[in-house]
Scaffold this active site. Sequence first.
Site, PDB file in Angstrom:
ATOM      1  N   SER A   1      57.908  58.756  60.293  1.00 35.88           N
ATOM      2  CA  SER A   1      58.203  59.003  58.555  1.00 35.88           C
ATOM      3  C   SER A   1      59.232  58.237  58.320  1.00 35.88           C
ATOM      4  CB  SER A   1      58.247  60.716  58.598  1.00 35.88           C
ATOM      5  OG  SER A   1      57.211  61.506  58.688  1.00 35.88           O
TER       6      SER A   1
ATOM      7  N   ARG B   1      66.489  66.488  61.840  1.00 34.76           N
ATOM      8  CA  ARG B   1      66.687  65.194  61.993  1.00 34.76           C
ATOM      9  C   ARG B   1      67.918  64.509  61.745  1.00 34.76           C
ATOM     10  NH1 ARG B   1      62.516  66.815  63.002  1.00 34.76           N
ATOM     11  NH2 ARG B   1      60.367  66.313  62.454  1.00 34.76           N
TER      12      ARG B   1
ATOM     13  N   GLU C   1      64.751  58.682  56.570  1.00 32.58           N
ATOM     14  CA  GLU C   1      64.830  59.209  58.006  1.00 32.58           C
ATOM     15  C   GLU C   1      64.992  57.894  59.051  1.00 32.58           C
ATOM     16  OE1 GLU C   1      62.076  62.298  59.151  1.00 32.58           O
ATOM     17  OE2 GLU C   1      61.837  61.455  61.223  1.00 32.58           O
TER      18      GLU C   1
HETATM   19  C1  LIG Z   1      53.862  57.229  65.292  1.00 32.43           C
HETATM   20  C2  LIG Z   1      54.998  57.689  65.037  1.00 32.43           C
HETATM   21  C3  LIG Z   1      55.017  59.190  65.031  1.00 32.43           C
HETATM   22  C4  LIG Z   1      56.282  59.939  64.937  1.00 32.43           C
HETATM   23  N1  LIG Z   1      56.469  61.328  64.876  1.00 32.43           N
HETATM   24  C5  LIG Z   1      57.489  61.932  65.044  1.00 32.43           C
HETATM   25  C6  LIG Z   1      57.811  63.266  64.756  1.00 32.43           C
HETATM   26  O1  LIG Z   1      56.635  64.015  65.002  1.00 32.43           O
HETATM   27  N2  LIG Z   1      58.673  63.922  64.884  1.00 32.43           N
HETATM   28  C7  LIG Z   1      59.948  63.389  65.010  1.00 32.43           C
HETATM   29  O2  LIG Z   1      61.205  63.729  64.661  1.00 32.43           O
HETATM   30  N3  LIG Z   1      60.107  61.724  65.076  1.00 32.43           N
HETATM   31  C8  LIG Z   1      58.916  61.058  65.014  1.00 32.43           C
HETATM   32  N4  LIG Z   1      58.622  59.791  65.323  1.00 32.43           N
HETATM   33  C9  LIG Z   1      60.048  58.808  65.116  1.00 32.43           C
HETATM   34  C10 LIG Z   1      60.597  58.574  66.345  1.00 32.43           C
HETATM   35  O3  LIG Z   1      59.665  58.590  67.161  1.00 32.43           O
HETATM   36  C11 LIG Z   1      61.560  59.642  66.645  1.00 32.43           C
HETATM   37  O4  LIG Z   1      62.651  59.489  65.781  1.00 32.43           O
HETATM   38  C12 LIG Z   1      62.357  59.069  68.332  1.00 32.43           C
HETATM   39  O5  LIG Z   1      63.113  60.337  68.539  1.00 32.43           O
HETATM   40  C13 LIG Z   1      63.228  57.953  68.102  1.00 32.43           C
HETATM   41  O6  LIG Z   1      63.610  57.660  69.404  1.00 32.43           O
HETATM   42  P1  LIG Z   1      63.866  56.032  69.876  1.00 32.43           P
HETATM   43  O7  LIG Z   1      64.085  55.950  71.376  1.00 32.43           O
HETATM   44  O8  LIG Z   1      62.370  55.262  69.617  1.00 32.43           O
HETATM   45  O9  LIG Z   1      65.094  55.815  68.808  1.00 32.43           O
HETATM   46  P2  LIG Z   1      65.227  54.346  68.199  1.00 32.43           P
HETATM   47  O10 LIG Z   1      64.327  54.095  67.228  1.00 32.43           O
HETATM   48  O11 LIG Z   1      65.310  53.238  69.168  1.00 32.43           O
HETATM   49  O12 LIG Z   1      66.676  54.670  67.593  1.00 32.43           O
HETATM   50  C14 LIG Z   1      66.908  55.570  66.618  1.00 32.43           C
HETATM   51  C15 LIG Z   1      68.287  55.781  66.321  1.00 32.43           C
HETATM   52  O13 LIG Z   1      68.961  56.381  67.624  1.00 32.43           O
HETATM   53  C16 LIG Z   1      70.079  55.691  67.801  1.00 32.43           C
HETATM   54  N5  LIG Z   1      69.741  55.806  69.555  1.00 32.43           N
HETATM   55  C17 LIG Z   1      68.789  55.360  70.428  1.00 32.43           C
HETATM   56  N6  LIG Z   1      69.085  55.455  71.733  1.00 32.43           N
HETATM   57  C18 LIG Z   1      70.546  56.124  71.631  1.00 32.43           C
HETATM   58  C19 LIG Z   1      71.534  56.553  72.725  1.00 32.43           C
HETATM   59  N7  LIG Z   1      71.391  56.454  74.004  1.00 32.43           N
HETATM   60  N8  LIG Z   1      72.833  56.999  72.305  1.00 32.43           N
HETATM   61  C20 LIG Z   1      73.054  57.148  70.903  1.00 32.43           C
HETATM   62  N9  LIG Z   1      72.315  56.613  69.762  1.00 32.43           N
HETATM   63  C21 LIG Z   1      71.060  56.270  70.226  1.00 32.43           C
HETATM   64  C22 LIG Z   1      69.622  54.300  67.450  1.00 32.43           C
HETATM   65  O14 LIG Z   1      70.938  53.638  67.591  1.00 32.43           O
HETATM   66  C23 LIG Z   1      69.007  54.471  66.220  1.00 32.43           C
HETATM   67  O15 LIG Z   1      70.262  54.731  65.139  1.00 32.43           O
HETATM   68  C24 LIG Z   1      57.494  59.002  65.171  1.00 32.43           C
HETATM   69  C25 LIG Z   1      57.362  57.568  65.192  1.00 32.43           C
HETATM   70  C26 LIG Z   1      56.097  57.099  65.292  1.00 32.43           C
HETATM   71  C27 LIG Z   1      56.155  55.427  65.164  1.00 32.43           C
END
Ligand SMILES: Cc1cc2nc3c(=O)[nH]c(=O)nc-3n(C[C@H](O)[C@H](O)[C@H](O)COP(=O)(O)OP(=O)(O)OC[C@H]3O[C@@H](n4cnc5c(N)ncnc54)[C@H](O)[C@@H]3O)c2cc1C
Length: 294
Positions: A219, A171, A289
Amino acid sequence: MINENIINKLILYGCKILRNEFLSKYCSFKIGGPADFLIEIPNEQALFIFLKNIETNYVLLGNGTNILFSDKGYDGVVLRLTGDFNKIFVSKNKISSGSSVLLSNILQIAIKNNLVGFECIAGVPGTVGGAVYGNAGSKDEWISTVINDIEVYKNLKKEIIKKEDVKFAYRKSNLENCVITKVNFLLKKKVKNDSLREISKNIQNRLKTQPLDVYSAGSIFKNPSGISVGKLIEKIGLKGKRIGGAQISQLHGNFIVNTGGALSRDILSLIDLIKNEVKKRFNINLEMEIKIIE
Ligand SMILES: Cc1cc2nc3c(=O)[nH]c(=O)nc-3n(C[C@H](O)[C@H](O)[C@H](O)COP(=O)(O)OP(=O)(O)OC[C@H]3O[C@@H](n4cnc5c(N)ncnc54)[C@H](O)[C@@H]3O)c2cc1C
């Protein structure tokens, strides 16, 4: 604040500019006050103009599924990449994906093309950019495994970074000061059924263990090596604990859910409570996380 000339220039380059936009609309926690600006950037040219001219704080937003915004909102610009950043190209065993593509879309395209390697992100609700930044995946398998290279903007320069030159860990990546624009994946051609079985297993497991019908950000804490934070929280007896509209999930101790009307301070109070209790009982310092934006 941003100079009005820059705003007009960004509009000419196709950007959508929203003022005082509530961030609760853009994240899975459904929490967050207004950002001074929420700017949607549709292509690299506009991104470059933005990065070159911006003098205020900004934060990148993917699908908002791993982030907690403050009730006070954000003093600066929240940036969303749209348009060209949503494009995907497939060639043989390579997939080239814009950073705003949803993981569910890239997984579907991989399946259609008999390409395997994305099974660990089945059911993760984020974008490619967010997932690569945080090296999303399952407990032992991460998206970084199938990356070939990453296109980013860093210090106003476009760079293509080979996977070997990025420090990926559980992560975690060292892509902190980068805007990820595109990710090139190298996958394996394989029999579709094996991959579908694994995806189905991952989704079934998620349905059993995660509260997917309520607002959350996944998480809250990273699992220390070999330890499940969810289990620690269960042992302390904190599952189900409520503060205001926030509650530690009854189903998964490492999830905090917004039961309706939760404030960011409710979530933060539960986070502090968990951190303190885990430190007291197990002498473990928990690492976040989710990203907290204040
Ligand atoms: C129900 C649920 C289940 C989940 N299960 C998992 C799981 O099993 N495994 C897991 O790893 N995660 C899980 N997650 C967490 C999440 O979905 C992941 O971490 C996902 O990869 C985040 O992506 P996002 O686009 O929503 O990022 P965001 O939440 O929008 O951003 C997260 C971070 O990434 C940065 N970021 C976003 N886009 C860019 C870009 N283009 N360039 C540089 N930085 C960027 C943001 O600035 C921020 O710091 C879960 C979340 C939920 C709600």
